[in-house]
Design an enzyme around this catalytic site. Structure first.
Site, mmCIF file in Angstrom:
data_model
loop_
_atom_site.group_PDB
_atom_site.id
_atom_site.type_symbol
_atom_site.label_atom_id
_atom_site.label_comp_id
_atom_site.label_asym_id
_atom_site.label_seq_id
_atom_site.Cartn_x
_atom_site.Cartn_y
_atom_site.Cartn_z
ATOM 1 N N GLU A 404 0.861 -1.183 0.000
ATOM 2 C CA GLU A 404 0.000 0.000 0.000
ATOM 3 C C GLU A 404 0.899 1.234 0.000
ATOM 4 O O GLU A 404 1.717 1.407 0.904
ATOM 5 C CB GLU A 404 -0.928 0.002 1.210
ATOM 6 N N GLU A 497 -15.284 -5.217 -1.765
ATOM 7 C CA GLU A 497 -15.075 -4.597 -0.456
ATOM 8 C C GLU A 497 -16.157 -3.571 -0.144
ATOM 9 O O GLU A 497 -16.444 -3.288 1.024
ATOM 10 C CB GLU A 497 -13.699 -3.947 -0.377
#
Length: 693
Positions: A404, A497
């Site tokens: 990330e 998600e």
């Protein structure tokens, strides 16, 4: 098979200086003559093109051109100096994918243009016309009057013939995670649509009449038209500005921090602007036009690139069981917890285990627009990566790394070599990258030229280390997985998600639109396979639900293709339904053949796929919020052979809202002559495995 022939336009156009053809139409047709592209020099000096399909107007005469800021010149009036043409018919084999080979068959028309303003600049417009659509791009050859140049605007237009039903998202330079809206073209209101989306972390909405590509149109006379782009390299993402009075869409390129769109040096070329056209919805989903407009693989030996299924320490953070950050408590990526995932993957035959939140920095990662957050090589103290990679190797499983960036892309670029070297040292060959947040360099967007170049650099750098890439929060894919087959999947849309998002979640129709839009550009890491639908398992205050049936979650493994396919739910939720989980274990992620059996955007999709290197077939069928019956003709099976079919279908009482976990598993023999009817519940689906005896 591969053959290539080149011949110049018959009778009239062979290497002719076109002074005698000014204002005369120049046409090229598809190999089967269903699509005709016509270009023309207008009396005012503009060059326009138009597109027709079986005699019906798809694109009315529309303009081409540029505005450059360096040199300061408007390239909108031209003289056509030469016209060339060629024909190509070849077949190529993808490294992995939905089919084992792809035919690339088109007729090409090249217009050589000279600017009439006196700048001395020349360029080409190259059209390729396939039986299923059109691609065209601009090319700036090396020339004395143009070397380095800056694009201020691209003036490509798409003038629609009527006010079509349109599937669209708000134009946004930083997010493609919106729902698709379904309205007439003149009813587009991007600001209002964006305002309804409360769950998107970062927005850069362009304006009320700006929309994203891909766009899908359905005309009143039965045509389906996709407007998109292919081979997006060294150039910003193309959004579109709508003029509702003229029904004209004009290219709106993503700017950089100072408002420029692209910095180029001759020779240079733009991405392809694409139109996929058919009077059959199934043909849109079957098209390989986007892939055919990309270059062949840049990786000489791709034998190390392997499709895979994986589980992950991921969903439990979304539903409140664990956290990414160690300091917040409930740190999920600890050694003992990850071992449980490794054990689960090994027991049930999965290739990998994704681990998010393994590295230091998550306490300070979001919303601070901070340069240095992660170094991508320092695990939290409670995550013993050395022992875990050894343990995984002993179990026949690999860990999947998560990088990330928190939007700090300059930081990631500085550290990429060290990060990939660390992965190689630990025996990890797959990375999931993420770009949540505002981009650094500050002022850049997820869709700007700088970021497009970054995504390419990641794919190239990863290939040097034999690493496969799954990118999240990246720009929309445009077929580059042909050129960089290690860039195997992207998120680049509203994925699973969002089932945990507090307001809108994922609607049942969303997954019936994605194959007609986002999926045309390449595989999506949608993360299907949820088996628990009330998401209050670890937090009783949560009211979010997954708007799907369990059978539909299985079918998504067929209808939403990815060579990196995740089983997204928790191991304990799968172990309550091991009979249904068997389909996820069995379903392949690489295919020899694909048949789109039935489809209608926002309603239903049914696809059959043949397992790579085997005789077995799989079918997935999904529906929107409406229940429906779909006929299934099994003529795609090998004639004269019997197959044992295993059906994973909605139970008669199944309903996404009231009874999502109700399913039936049944087995029966079938042949190519068998005809069936599949009943799909509201928000439901059906997954079928056909094993040849």
């Amino acid at each position: 098979m591969r053959f290539f022939t080149k011949k110049y336009l018959a009778a009239l156009l062979s290497f002719v200086w076109v002074s005698g053809f000014a204002q005369q139409p120049i046409s090229v047709s598809s190999p089967n003559r269903s699509i005709v592209v016509t270009a023309q020099n207008t009396p005012t000096g503009e060059v326009t093109y138009q597109v027709r399909y079986k005699g019906k107007s798809v694109i009315e005469p529309s303009g081409l051109g540029f505005v450059l800021s360096k040199p300061a010149v408007s390239l909108k009036q031209f003289t056509i100096t030469r016209v060339d043409s060629s024909r190509t018919d070849e077949t190529w084999k993808p490294v992995w994918g939905e089919v084992s080979q792809i035919r690339n068959h088109y007729h090409e028309l090249i217009l050589n243009l000279q600017d009439k303003s006196g700048s001395g600049i020349g360029l080409r417009v190259r059209f390729r016309v396939f039986d299923d659509g059109v691609g065209f791009r601009y090319e700036f050859p090396k020339q004395p009057k143009l070397t380095h140049f800056v694009v201020d605007d691209e003036k490509t237009q798409f003038k629609l013939a009527a006010d079509h039903q349109t599937f669209w998202m708000p134009g946004d330079y930083d997010s493609n995670e919106y729902f698709y809206n379904k309205t007439k073209l003149t009813e587009v209101d991007a600001i209002a649509a964006a305002d309804k989306e409360k769950d998107i972390a970062l927005k850069s909405v362009i304006g009320p009449n700006a929309v994203q590509t891909p766009l899908l149109f359905k005309t009143s006379d039965g045509l389906y038209v996709s407007l998109y782009e292919a081979a997006l390299l060294n150039y910003p993402v193309m959004h579109l500005q709508l003029d509702k009075k003229t029904l004209t869409l004009t290219a709106q390129l993503t700017p950089d921090a100072v408002g420029n769109k692209a910095y180029l040096q001759t020779p240079a070329q733009t991405p392809w602007r694409t139109l996929i056209i058919s009077d059959k919805a199934t043909d849109i989903l079957a098209s390989k036009l986007i892939l055919n407009l990309n270059e062949p693989s840049a990786i000489a030996d791709p034998s190390w690139i392997k499709p895979q299924k994986f589980v992950g320490m991921w969903w439990e953070m979304h539903i409140g069981k664990a956290n990414w950050a160690k300091a917040e408590g409930k740190h999920g990526a600890n050694t003992q917890n990850v071992k449980k995932y490794i054990d689960f993957a090994a027991k049930y035959g999965f290739n990998g285990v994704l681990v998010e939140g393994w590295n230091e920095g998550w306490e300070d990662w979001f919303g601070n627009w901070k340069e240095d957050v992660f170094d991508f090589v320092t695990p939290y103290p409670d995550y013993n990566i050395d022992s875990l990679t050894t343990y995984a190797q002993q179990k026949g499983v690999r860990l999947i790394m998560h990088h990330e960036t928190s939007g700090s892309v300059t930081n990631y670029e500085r550290r990429m070599d060290a990060a990939f070297q660390y992965m190689v040292k630990e025996g990890i060959n797959t990375v999931k990258t993420g770009y949540v947040g505002r981009i650094i360099p500050r002022g850049e967007h997820h869709d700007s030229q700088w970021m497009i170049n970054h995504y390419q650099r990641v794919a190239q750098k990863a290939a040097q280390y034999k690493i496969m890439v799954d990118s999240h929060e990246s720009a929309h894919p445009t077929g580059l997985h042909r050129t960089y087959p290690n860039w195997m999947a992207s998120e680049a849309a509203r994925g699973s998600e969002f089932n945990n998002a507090p307001t809108l979640g994922i609607t049942p129709e969303h997954t019936t639109i994605l194959p007609f839009t986002r999926m045309l550009g390449g595989p999506m890491d949608f993360t299907p396979g949820l088996f628990r639908f009330k998401l209050n398992q670890f937090d009783s205050t949560r009211t979010t639900v997954v708007r799907t049936t369990l059978a539909k979650q299985l079918a998504l493994y067929i209808t939403l293709y990815s060579p990196l396919q995740m089983a997204a739910d928790l191991p304990e939720n799968y172990e309550k339904h091991l009979d249904a989980f068997q389909f996820i274990r069995d379903v392949p992620v690489d295919w020899d053949d694909t048949k789109v059996l039935a489809a209608e955007p926002a309603d239903y999709v049914m696809i059959a796929r043949k397992e790579k290197g085997a005789a077995n077939w799989y079918v997935g069928a999904i529906t929107d919020e409406n229940s429906r019956d779909l006929p299934l003709d099994l003529s795609f099976l090998e004639p004269g052979k019997t197959y044992d079919a295993v059906f994973y279908r909605d139970a008669p009482t199944a309903d996404w809202a009231t009874n999502p976990e109700a399913y039936v598993i049944e087995k029966k023999p079938v042949t190519a002559k068998t005809k069936l009817t599949l009943h799909l519940a509201k928000g439901g689906g059906c997954a079928i495995q056909f094993v040849r005896r």
